[in-house]
Design an enzyme around this catalytic site. Structure first.
Site, PDB file in Angstrom:
ATOM      1  N   SER A  94       0.808  -1.219   0.000  1.00 40.22           N
ATOM      2  CA  SER A  94       0.000   0.000   0.000  1.00 40.22           C
ATOM      3  C   SER A  94       0.840   1.267   0.000  1.00 40.22           C
ATOM      4  O   SER A  94       0.352   2.337  -0.350  1.00 40.22           O
ATOM      5  CB  SER A  94      -0.953   0.010   1.198  1.00 40.22           C
ATOM      6  OG  SER A  94      -0.242   0.143   2.415  1.00 40.22           O
ATOM      7  N   LYS A 100       0.135   4.872   6.791  1.00 41.64           N
ATOM      8  CA  LYS A 100      -0.426   5.679   5.718  1.00 41.64           C
ATOM      9  C   LYS A 100       0.073   7.120   5.834  1.00 41.64           C
ATOM     10  O   LYS A 100       0.662   7.522   6.840  1.00 41.64           O
ATOM     11  CB  LYS A 100      -1.963   5.677   5.771  1.00 41.64           C
ATOM     12  CG  LYS A 100      -2.613   4.321   5.544  1.00 41.64           C
ATOM     13  CD  LYS A 100      -2.446   3.826   4.130  1.00 41.64           C
ATOM     14  CE  LYS A 100      -3.181   2.506   3.889  1.00 41.64           C
ATOM     15  NZ  LYS A 100      -2.522   1.379   4.584  1.00 41.64           N
TER      16      LYS A 100
END
Length: 222
Positions: A136, A173
């Site tokens: 990711s 993230k």
């Protein structure tokens, strides 16, 4: 370095080192071009390839921030090779594996082993290494099997890469906040952003990423 660099190549190399020191991850080609006055990212790419040929950097293909410093990798790999199974914090930075739901990230049961790197190897200093699972964050050069160095703090700025706990899940993230709303964004277009309303959903920041190193295997967080 194996070969001497031209003045322009040295400028590019110095900018890479500074960016990694300031942000914990390497610059993109566009950022190099903008900072050094190149006409296009392609010009930056040509300099990066020259630096790789001379042994100054290593390029990770198919990632926008896939630039590694071989000297740093070598020192880290050497340290990882000597990692023991002791549970003593004096062994160095703890390597965190899977985090059980609802439990502290640095709980003893989450520490797989220790890596004998000093906390001051990173700026700001690292408190632990988190194993990376998945892709990711691949476009900032954080890849499957890497170790993300994390500085423990609850205070983060927009644009920083964070280790965040959402309810019982922990993820890595990029952080953005506007008022009560937080967006956690992946660096991979295959992954949609995570939108959080702080008025109705719990979000805890476990720390910010301050560096990425190769090493480790098995299960991890991503």
């Amino acid at each position: 370095m194996a070969q001497a660099l031209t003045a322009r190549q040295q400028n590019v190399y110095d900018f890479i080192v500074k960016t990694m020191g300031d942000h914990g991850y390497p610059p993109t080609r566009a950022e190099i071009a903008r900072a050094l006055g190149f006409r296009s990212p392609n010009a930056a790419e040509e300099h990066l390839r020259a630096l790789e040929r001379k042994g100054a950097i290593r390029i990770v293909r198919n990632t926008s921030r896939g630039i590694r410093l071989p000297a740093q990798d070598a020192s880290v790999e050497s340290a990882i090779d000597t990692v023991g199974n002791s549970d003593s914090a004096s062994q160095g930075l703890p390597i965190i594996g899977e985090v059980a739901a609802g439990s502290p990230i640095l709980a003893a049961e989450h520490i797989d082993r220790y890596c004998p790197l000093p906390a001051e190897y990173f700026t700001p200093k690292a408190d632990y290494l988190l194993r990376v699972r998945g892709l990711s964050m691949k476009d900032v050069g954080i890849l499957e099997g890497d170790l993300l160095a994390v500085h423990r703090t609850e205070h983060v700025r927009d644009g920083q890469i964070v280790v965040a706990r959402i309810d019982d899940d922990v993820t890595v993230k990029r952080f953005q906040r506007q008022g009560h709303h937080v967006q956690l964004t992946a660096e991979n277009t295959d992954f949609p952003p995570i939108d959080i309303d702080l008025r109705t959903q719990a979000l805890d920041i476990e720390g910010v990423g301050v560096g990425v190193i190769r090493g480790g295997n098995g299960q991890a967080l991503g």
